[in-house]
Scaffold this active site. Structure first.
Site, short mmCIF file in Angstrom:
data_model
loop_
_atom_site.label_atom_id
_atom_site.label_comp_id
_atom_site.label_asym_id
_atom_site.label_seq_id
_atom_site.Cartn_x
_atom_site.Cartn_y
_atom_site.Cartn_z
NE ARG A 1 3.03 -3.02 3.77
CZ ARG A 1 3.39 -2.20 3.95
NH1 ARG A 1 4.48 -2.05 3.49
NH2 ARG A 1 2.68 -1.08 4.45
CG ASP B 1 -0.58 -2.95 5.53
OD1 ASP B 1 0.22 -3.46 4.44
OD2 ASP B 1 0.36 -1.67 4.94
CB CYS C 1 1.65 1.74 10.27
SG CYS C 1 -0.80 1.74 10.33
CG HIS D 1 1.34 -2.50 10.21
ND1 HIS D 1 2.04 -2.54 8.69
CD2 HIS D 1 0.59 -2.38 10.54
CE1 HIS D 1 1.26 -1.71 8.36
NE2 HIS D 1 -0.20 -1.84 9.02
CB CYS E 1 -3.56 -2.17 10.33
SG CYS E 1 -3.67 -0.49 8.64
#
Ligand SMILES: [Zn+2]
Length: 222
Positions: free
Chosen positions: A43, A41, A101, A98, A39
């Site tokens: 993080r 993302d 999400c 993850h 992803c």
């Protein structure tokens, strides 16, 4: 100056000189061990989680770690997958979802995405996973439904991946292995799908034999 620009200066002054030999070697070419699809993302830090250096993972990222099924339309994922498998001949492909999400949360509530039509259309590639969770998730808490969707989405995207000709060919010839992972942001756990048991296990358990072999080799080399 934004922090990330100051970071470039720090990289050039402090980090690059330490790894100069690595970067000189990488300038001659790449031979990554895996195509790593995860992803977008912020993080998720792939190098940190996998403890890999530049050159070791060929990374494709998008909202929801989605792989659209193959068709004749050329897209970024289609081209990147084809290049990684046909040209770089990666021996492994990982799809890594993850926890927490935002894309998975959106997929559970597509009706709320009318103001973001591209996001809504993109997340339609998760539809089978959403329908599975709607079927099995009646008694689940919201957190359990999100976790179930995250895991089933990884499995659905692995199915989509198998429809890409370069991947189908490499699978048929035994040249590539597929892996489905889910990274937990809060505790650092990474779960990996076990085909034999049909469930997600901690990486330390799923790859116990491989990890032990690697640790032994590293010990002997030291
Ligand atoms: Zn995400």
């Amino acid at each position: 100056m934004p922090k990330f620009a100051a970071g470039v200066v720090k990289f050039q002054k402090e980090v690059f000189p330490e790894k100069k030999e690595l970067f000189e070697r990488l300038a001659k070419g790449q031979a990554p061990e895996a195509l790593f699809i995860t992803c977008s993302d912020s993080r998720i830090e792939t190098g940190l989680i996998t403890q890999t250096d530049p050159g070791e993972l060929f990374i494709c990222r998008n909202a929801g770690n989605i792989v659209p099924p193959h068709d004749t339309h050329t897209g970024a994922m289609t081209a990147s997958i084809e290049f990684a498998v046909a040209a770089l001949k990666v021996p492994h492909i990982v799809i890594c979802g993850h926890t927490h999400c935002g894309a998975m949360k959106g997929a559970l509530n597509l009706g709320a995405l009318d103001s973001m039509p591209h996001v809504r259309d993109w997340l339609s590639h998760t539809r089978a996973a959403v329908e599975i969770v709607e079927e099995i998730g009646a008694e689940m808490s919201d957190a359990e439904r999100l976790q179930a969707l995250t895991e089933h989405n990884v499995l659905i995207q692995l199915n989509h991946l198998r429809t890409h000709p370069a991947v189908a060919k490499a699978l048929a010839l035994g040249r590539v292995q597929l892996h489905g992972w889910v990274y937990d942001i809060e505790d650092g756990e990474v779960l990996a799908y076990d085909d034999a048991q049909k469930l997600f296990l901690p990486v330390s358990e799923r790859y116990a034999a491989e990890v032990a072999k690697y640790v032994q080799q590293a010990h002997c080399a030291a």
